[in-house]
Design an enzyme around this catalytic site. Structure first.
Site, PDB file in Angstrom:
ATOM      1  N   ARG A  36       0.825  -1.213   0.000  1.00  0.00           N
ATOM      2  CA  ARG A  36       0.000   0.000   0.000  1.00  0.00           C
ATOM      3  C   ARG A  36       0.859   1.263   0.000  1.00  0.00           C
ATOM      4  O   ARG A  36       0.517   2.257  -0.641  1.00  0.00           O
ATOM      5  CB  ARG A  36      -0.929   0.007   1.218  1.00  0.00           C
ATOM      6  N   LYS A 197     -21.106 -17.152   0.265  1.00  0.00           N
ATOM      7  CA  LYS A 197     -22.537 -17.023   0.529  1.00  0.00           C
ATOM      8  C   LYS A 197     -23.265 -16.057  -0.384  1.00  0.00           C
ATOM      9  O   LYS A 197     -22.707 -15.015  -0.751  1.00  0.00           O
ATOM     10  CB  LYS A 197     -22.732 -16.556   1.971  1.00  0.00           C
ATOM     11  N   GLY A 354     -11.880  -8.629  -1.287  1.00  0.00           N
ATOM     12  CA  GLY A 354     -11.605  -9.731  -0.365  1.00  0.00           C
ATOM     13  C   GLY A 354     -10.638 -10.785  -0.874  1.00  0.00           C
ATOM     14  O   GLY A 354      -9.497 -10.489  -1.237  1.00  0.00           O
ATOM     15  N   GLY A 377     -13.775  -3.505   0.618  1.00  0.00           N
ATOM     16  CA  GLY A 377     -15.134  -2.999   0.829  1.00  0.00           C
ATOM     17  C   GLY A 377     -15.568  -1.966  -0.189  1.00  0.00           C
ATOM     18  O   GLY A 377     -16.709  -1.996  -0.674  1.00  0.00           O
TER      19      GLY A 377
HETATM   20  P1  AMP Z   1     -16.072 -14.602  -0.105  1.00  0.00           P
HETATM   21  O1  AMP Z   1     -15.297 -13.995   1.013  1.00  0.00           O
HETATM   22  O2  AMP Z   1     -17.551 -14.488   0.033  1.00  0.00           O
HETATM   23  O3  AMP Z   1     -15.560 -14.187  -1.465  1.00  0.00           O
HETATM   24  O4  AMP Z   1     -15.824 -16.164   0.018  1.00  0.00           O
HETATM   25  C1  AMP Z   1     -14.573 -16.745  -0.167  1.00  0.00           C
HETATM   26  C2  AMP Z   1     -14.560 -18.076   0.516  1.00  0.00           C
HETATM   27  O5  AMP Z   1     -15.520 -18.936  -0.064  1.00  0.00           O
HETATM   28  C3  AMP Z   1     -13.238 -18.775   0.393  1.00  0.00           C
HETATM   29  O6  AMP Z   1     -12.679 -18.910   1.668  1.00  0.00           O
HETATM   30  C4  AMP Z   1     -13.591 -20.138  -0.188  1.00  0.00           C
HETATM   31  O7  AMP Z   1     -12.899 -21.206   0.426  1.00  0.00           O
HETATM   32  C5  AMP Z   1     -15.053 -20.251   0.100  1.00  0.00           C
HETATM   33  N1  AMP Z   1     -15.729 -21.159  -0.824  1.00  0.00           N
HETATM   34  C6  AMP Z   1     -15.793 -21.096  -2.143  1.00  0.00           C
HETATM   35  N2  AMP Z   1     -16.458 -22.137  -2.662  1.00  0.00           N
HETATM   36  C7  AMP Z   1     -16.846 -22.912  -1.620  1.00  0.00           C
HETATM   37  C8  AMP Z   1     -17.583 -24.129  -1.509  1.00  0.00           C
HETATM   38  N3  AMP Z   1     -18.051 -24.752  -2.583  1.00  0.00           N
HETATM   39  N4  AMP Z   1     -17.798 -24.620  -0.276  1.00  0.00           N
HETATM   40  C9  AMP Z   1     -17.307 -23.979   0.805  1.00  0.00           C
HETATM   41  N5  AMP Z   1     -16.620 -22.834   0.759  1.00  0.00           N
HETATM   42  C10 AMP Z   1     -16.384 -22.300  -0.442  1.00  0.00           C
END
Ligand code: AMP
Length: 396
Positions: A36, A197, A354, A377
């Site tokens: 950064r 999610k 992220g 963010g």
């Molecule tokens: P996010 O922070 O919402 O972008 O989520 C990223 C996280 O989603 C990572 O740590 C991945 O390991 C997890 N992830 C992605 N695909 C899957 C899956 N099929 N089952 C469980 N975790 C997952």
């Protein structure tokens, strides 16, 4: 563009209050990653080349309106000095006499670093009195902290109302890239949204389906969409209570003419563990005692076709549980494909938010993307279609 840049400002003999993001990781008082800090160099050098005196304003960590000595930006000063190759004069407060003294003590070509803006409760409250006190220190305001632009704070938003304001080089690059991806993109546009999610990315999905031609849904959130279509996903991570919401997103996409791409095949395993025995099955054939942890090769092949037919790609979130091999395979293959198409001049590719940056770094694909945003963010809020206060204030 509605906002000004450094090129639009006369900076000779001006004190330039420059908001930067140097919220770097630190261990035992030593900066462990200077990325950064290194990124603000173009802005600092440009201001100095134009005869301005650089006065850096920044936050560090979360002191919540109190003076917390461990969160002093004084700890960052040595790394800043080393990265810039210029003497850094530290002011022990971001307003008042300590700030004025530091600015007076710095010669042209030296850089002033003022203390953590978040030591003042007025910073996060966007207190106009604090913004006015900051403004009294300088002649113009340059905001180079896109990553803090989703927060309306005194040093990111308030200050822009007191002084002539412009975007710094980093902010400028970020805004141009984001505009090229979703503002005025070359079509067709494909968005890849993965991650854990649906619930954390509802607004993002809702906005994207109205703006892009293709939406690829991957990761854990794809499971929720499969459930919404009546598919059994065994022990997979899925938000079953979000099925109705997922169906609403699918309907909105259809109405907007956005094609949704869900996995056609998936990699399943009995547990989320390195080296767990895994196999590839059709997306609707996940055994009851297994969980989906990645997209399969047929999905990657289909995705490749979509990438090849597109001119712009915007990406947030991994396609699988990429931290644990072999469940990184789809993310890595798709990232490499996007990087190759970008390198060949066929695709404008923008990614951020992220885990996306680490997933693309893990794939060794990040350097060939057109632009990778490290803003977290702010990048996500922009993908949600929100107006970022720090950016909006620059256009005022
Ligand atoms: P996010 O922070 O919402 O972008 O989520 C990223 C996280 O989603 C990572 O740590 C991945 O390991 C997890 N992830 C992605 N695909 C899957 C899956 N099929 N089952 C469980 N975790 C997952």
């Amino acid at each position: 563009m509605a906002w000004k840049t450094i090129d639009d400002m006369a900076l000779a003999n001006k004190v330039v209050l420059t908001r930067v993001d140097i919220n770097v990781p630190m261990e035992g008082g030593v900066v462990t990653d200077t990325t950064r800090i290194d990124k603000i160099r173009p802005t600092v050098e440009d201001i100095i080349a134009r005869g301005g005196k650089v006065v850096l304003l920044a936050h560090f960590d979360r002191p919540k309106g109190k003076v917390v000595p461990e969160m002093s930006l004084g700890h960052v000063a040595p790394a800043l000095q080393a990265s810039l190759g210029r003497k850094v004069v530290f002011g022990s407060d971001c307003v008042g006499e300590p700030a004025r003294d530091a600015i007076a003590a710095a010669a042209q070509g030296e850089v002033v670093l003022l203390e953590n803006t978040r030591f003042h409760p007025g910073e996060e409250k966007n207190d106009p009195a604090l913004a006015a006190e900051m403004a009294a220190l300088g002649d113009v305001f340059v905001n180079d902290a896109f990553s803090a632009a989703h927060r309306a704070h005194a040093s990111t938003e308030g200050l822009a109302h007191h002084l002539p304001a412009a975007a710094g080089r980093l902010m400028e690059a970020e805004l141009r890239a984001l505009d090229a991806a979703l503002g005025t993109p070359k079509r067709p546009v494909v968005a890849v949204v993965g991650g854990a999610k649906v619930s954390t990315k509802l607004e993002l999905l809702g906005n994207l389906v109205t703006k892009v031609d293709h939406l690829v849904i991957g990761g854990g959130m794809a499971n929720t969409f499969l459930v919404a279509q009546g598919v059994e996903v065994g022990k997979s991570l899925a938000e079953r209570d979000m099925a109705e919401t997922a169906r609403e997103i699918l309907a909105k996409a259809k109405a907007a003419g956005c094609a949704i791409h869900l996995p056609v095949d998936v990699v399943v395993a009995g547990e989320f563990k390195a080296g767990a025995a895994s196999k590839t099955v059709a997306a609707d054939l996940c055994p009851a005692d297994q969980m989906i942890l990645d997209a399969g090769p047929a999905t990657v092949a289909a995705l490749t076709k979509v990438f090849e037919a597109s001119h712009t790609l915007i990406w947030n979130g991994p396609l699988g549980a990429f931290e644990i091999p072999p469940f990184d395979a789809a993310t890595t293959a798709a990232a490499k494909m996007a990087a190759a198409l970008t390198k060949a001049g066929k695709l404008v590719s923008v990614a951020g938010g992220g885990d996306t940056v680490s997933a693309l770094n893990h794939a060794g694909a990040a350097t060939d993307f057109t632009f990778i945003s490290t803003a977290g963010g702010a990048f996500l809020e922009w993908m949600e279609g929100k107006t970022l206060p720090g950016v909006a204030a620059l256009g005022a």
